[in-house]
Design an enzyme around this catalytic site. Structure first.
Site, short mmCIF file in Angstrom:
data_model
loop_
_atom_site.label_atom_id
_atom_site.label_comp_id
_atom_site.label_asym_id
_atom_site.label_seq_id
_atom_site.Cartn_x
_atom_site.Cartn_y
_atom_site.Cartn_z
CG ASP A 83 1.79 -3.55 8.92
OD1 ASP A 83 1.59 -3.52 7.69
OD2 ASP A 83 2.71 -2.93 9.47
CG HIS A 89 -2.19 -7.41 -0.12
ND1 HIS A 89 -1.84 -6.90 1.11
CD2 HIS A 89 -1.65 -6.58 -1.04
CE1 HIS A 89 -1.11 -5.80 0.93
NE2 HIS A 89 -0.97 -5.59 -0.36
CG LEU A 105 -17.44 -11.86 15.65
CD1 LEU A 105 -16.65 -11.59 16.95
CD2 LEU A 105 -16.52 -12.64 14.70
C1 IPE Z 1 -1.85 0.04 8.52
O1 IPE Z 1 -0.74 -0.53 7.91
C2 IPE Z 1 -3.07 -0.13 7.68
C3 IPE Z 1 -3.55 -1.50 7.50
C4 IPE Z 1 -3.06 -2.59 8.01
C5 IPE Z 1 -4.72 -1.62 6.68
P1 IPE Z 1 0.27 0.32 7.01
O2 IPE Z 1 1.29 -0.61 6.52
O3 IPE Z 1 -0.47 1.09 5.99
O4 IPE Z 1 0.87 1.34 8.09
P2 IPE Z 1 2.22 2.18 8.05
O5 IPE Z 1 2.24 2.93 6.76
O6 IPE Z 1 3.36 1.22 8.16
O7 IPE Z 1 2.13 3.06 9.26
C1 IPE Z 2 -1.00 -4.72 5.53
O1 IPE Z 2 0.18 -5.21 5.02
C2 IPE Z 2 -2.12 -4.73 4.51
C3 IPE Z 2 -2.50 -3.39 4.04
C4 IPE Z 2 -2.03 -2.27 4.47
C5 IPE Z 2 -3.52 -3.35 3.01
P1 IPE Z 2 1.20 -4.27 4.23
O2 IPE Z 2 0.82 -4.25 2.79
O3 IPE Z 2 1.28 -2.93 4.86
O4 IPE Z 2 2.54 -5.05 4.43
P2 IPE Z 2 3.98 -4.44 4.75
O5 IPE Z 2 3.86 -3.60 5.96
O6 IPE Z 2 4.39 -3.65 3.55
O7 IPE Z 2 4.85 -5.64 4.96
MG MG Z 3 2.44 -2.19 6.36
#
Ligand code: IPE
Ligand code: IPE
Ligand code: MG
Length: 246
Positions: free
Chosen positions: A16, A33, A127
């Site tokens: 995240d 991303h 793995l």
């Molecule tokens: C969780 O992250 C999902 C992934 C990393 C793929 P999110 O950014 O979607 O989670 P929330 O919305 O902050 O809980």
């Molecule tokens: C995690 O990073 C990747 C996905 C959920 C696909 P985020 O896109 O949630 O990044 P933040 O949390 O907004 O910084």
């Molecule tokens: Mg996020």
């Protein structure tokens, strides 16, 4: 009972913080991303070197479909490109790829690429890389319940034989050991619908580092932290200390 943590066999990561990383750098979220993909590549390499047997990465949740269309499309495109680029190297390195999640929302092309990647990497023994896409822990519990109901309906199973092992076998993660170590980057202290069944006794580790900045050094820190944990699985500390010498 495996009370003494040595090296974790299965590590599960919520990657995240890509969006915030991009914002800090004055870039579009998609660039975050892309940078996140590079971080993932390094962590897969390191996990394999460390002798970790299973690495589960949360790449796209069932709730992420709610994001703006442009971001969802960009993620799908990036995912497809990464799969095409990485698959040969992963196979050469003995990595088996397994996707978990509801694939039905993804374009056919991508669903086929996922199937091809799983088939091509099937013999990998070094793995197992579990990639959660379109995944939600609640989705998984529901689809497992549906499978069990169908088996009862078809008289393959009687309801009194439903136990944890039968249930576990119907999950998309069926046959995989539970994660020993769960890592979430990006500062949030939540599970966000990842591996709800499987994380029951995992050691939880939260890092404030945004995923694109999460380096091998940060990963080593998480593994070191894990080594200091005492896993009791409901027993007393004394029992666990005894089992150490048993
Ligand atoms: C969780 O992250 C999902 C992934 C990393 C793929 P999110 O950014 O979607 O989670 P929330 O919305 O902050 O809980
Ligand atoms: C995690 O990073 C990747 C996905 C959920 C696909 P985020 O896109 O949630 O990044 P933040 O949390 O907004 O910084
Ligand atoms: Mg996020």
């Amino acid at each position: 009972m495996g009370a003494v943590p040595s090296e974790p066999k299965h590590v599960a990561i919520i990657m995240d913080g890509n969006g915030r990383w991009a914002k800090h750098h004055g870039l579009p979220r998609t660039a975050g991303h892309q940078a996140g993909l590079e971080a993932a590549r390094e962590i897969v390499r390191k996990a394999s070197e460390h002798g970790i047997r299973i690495l589960s990465l949360f790449a796209f949740s069932s709730e992420n479909w709610l994001r703006p269309k442009a971001e969802v499309h960009a993620l799908i495109r990036l995912f497809g490109e990464a799969l095409d680029q990485e698959i040969d190297r992963l196979v050469q390195n003995g990595i088996q790829i397994r996707f978990i999640g509801d694939r039905s929302g993804f374009p056919n092309r991508l669903q086929e690429a996922m199937q091809r990647a799983e088939a091509a990497s099937f013999a990998g023994e070094r793995l197992t890389l579990v990639i959660a896409v379109g995944y939600g822990g609640r989705w998984d519990l529901c689809q497992a319940a549906r499978t069990l109901a169908r088996r009862i309906h078809e008289a393959e199973l009687s309801e009194d034989r439903i136990n944890e092992a039968e249930f576990e076998a119907c999950l998309s993660t069926g046959g995989l050991p539970d994660p020993d170590l769960f890592i979430r980057t990006g500062g949030e202290r939540r599970i966000s619908n990842f591996l709800l069944w499987n994380l029951a006794y995992s050691e939880l580790y939260f890092s404030d580092t945004l995923w694109p900045d999460f380096t091998v050094k940060h990963f080593e820190d998480a593994l070191n932290d894990y080594r200091g944990r005492q896993r009791r699985f409901g027993r007393t500390p004394g029992q666990v200390r005894c089992s150490r010498h048993a």
